[in-house]
Design an enzyme around this catalytic site. Sequence first.
Site, short mmCIF file in Angstrom:
data_model
loop_
_atom_site.label_atom_id
_atom_site.label_comp_id
_atom_site.label_asym_id
_atom_site.label_seq_id
_atom_site.Cartn_x
_atom_site.Cartn_y
_atom_site.Cartn_z
N SER A 176 45.71 36.10 38.55
CA SER A 176 46.13 35.17 37.49
C SER A 176 46.41 35.93 36.21
O SER A 176 47.35 35.61 35.48
CB SER A 176 45.04 34.12 37.26
OG SER A 176 44.86 33.34 38.41
N HIS A 217 45.35 31.95 45.87
CA HIS A 217 44.42 30.81 45.91
C HIS A 217 44.82 29.83 47.02
O HIS A 217 43.97 29.33 47.77
CB HIS A 217 44.43 30.06 44.57
CG HIS A 217 43.92 30.86 43.41
ND1 HIS A 217 44.60 30.99 42.23
CD2 HIS A 217 42.77 31.58 43.25
CE1 HIS A 217 43.90 31.75 41.38
NE2 HIS A 217 42.79 32.11 41.98
N ARG A 227 39.06 40.00 46.82
CA ARG A 227 40.17 40.95 46.95
C ARG A 227 39.70 42.38 47.04
O ARG A 227 40.32 43.21 47.69
CB ARG A 227 41.10 40.82 45.73
CG ARG A 227 41.98 39.61 45.74
CD ARG A 227 42.56 39.34 44.38
NE ARG A 227 41.49 39.02 43.45
CZ ARG A 227 41.67 38.62 42.20
NH1 ARG A 227 42.89 38.54 41.71
NH2 ARG A 227 40.65 38.31 41.43
N LYS A 268 35.99 33.43 29.99
CA LYS A 268 37.43 33.65 29.84
C LYS A 268 38.02 32.87 28.66
O LYS A 268 39.21 32.84 28.48
CB LYS A 268 38.14 33.27 31.14
CG LYS A 268 37.78 34.22 32.28
CD LYS A 268 38.62 33.98 33.52
CE LYS A 268 38.19 34.91 34.65
NZ LYS A 268 38.83 34.56 35.91
P1 ADP Z 1 37.15 32.37 38.27
O1 ADP Z 1 37.47 32.28 36.83
O2 ADP Z 1 36.10 31.38 38.69
O3 ADP Z 1 36.89 33.75 38.81
P2 ADP Z 1 39.82 32.44 39.46
O4 ADP Z 1 40.82 31.37 39.27
O5 ADP Z 1 40.09 33.75 38.78
O6 ADP Z 1 38.46 31.80 38.98
O7 ADP Z 1 39.58 32.70 40.99
C1 ADP Z 1 39.03 31.74 41.85
C2 ADP Z 1 38.63 32.41 43.17
O8 ADP Z 1 39.80 32.87 43.84
C3 ADP Z 1 37.74 33.64 43.01
O9 ADP Z 1 36.82 33.67 44.07
C4 ADP Z 1 38.70 34.80 43.12
O10 ADP Z 1 38.06 35.97 43.58
C5 ADP Z 1 39.68 34.25 44.15
N1 ADP Z 1 41.00 34.85 44.10
C6 ADP Z 1 41.78 35.06 43.02
N2 ADP Z 1 42.96 35.63 43.36
C7 ADP Z 1 42.94 35.79 44.71
C8 ADP Z 1 43.85 36.36 45.67
N3 ADP Z 1 45.02 36.86 45.30
N4 ADP Z 1 43.45 36.36 46.97
C9 ADP Z 1 42.24 35.86 47.32
N5 ADP Z 1 41.34 35.33 46.47
C10 ADP Z 1 41.68 35.29 45.18
#
Ligand code: ADP
Length: 151
Positions: free
Chosen positions: A130, A18, A92, A42
């Site tokens: 995450s 992130h 990803r 979630k």
């Molecule tokens: P949500 O619950 O809205 O999907 P996340 O916290 O899981 O929120 O992810 C927020 C954003 O960050 C999403 O667009 C997700 O695809 C992106 N993301 C999560 N992990 C990574 C990573 N390792 N590299 C790049 N983008 C990521």
Amino acid sequence: MKRIALFPGSFDPFTKGHEDIVLRGLKLFDEIIVAIGYNSGKSVRYFEIELMLDCIRKTFAGYPNIKVVTFSELTAEFARKNGAQYLLRGLRNTTDFEYENSIAQVNRYLNAELESVFLITSPQFASISSSIIREVHRYKGDVTSFLPYKL
Ligand code: ADP
């Protein structure tokens, strides 16, 4: 006009993946609002929202053009209220794409002014998620190298 991007997510927890998206986003936008939201799909969070707010604020303490907030309303509406013209998200893999594609279509319908912008993950962060960090942490594993702050 100032280019403002909203980077919304559950951030449960906020990872180096992130952080990388935010820092790369700074090359495109004048200001980024990192917004911790509730993802209804979630359900219950693992890391408290207040803890994550603190951790992300610490991570970007040296950046006056990065704001960190929480929100619990439609992302498209929150973006409109905060003057964000762009929605920043990370990709990803194809699973992310399928999910992001449907969200982006709904957000376009809800707020046609809001342009979704996607950055492809940097290879060193491609396998950080995450959910895996939560699993490792639950069983007392060391997650420090995946996070840009100390828990
Ligand atoms: P949500 O619950 O809205 O999907 P996340 O916290 O899981 O929120 O992810 C927020 C954003 O960050 C999403 O667009 C997700 O695809 C992106 N993301 C999560 N992990 C990574 C990573 N390792 N590299 C790049 N983008 C990521």
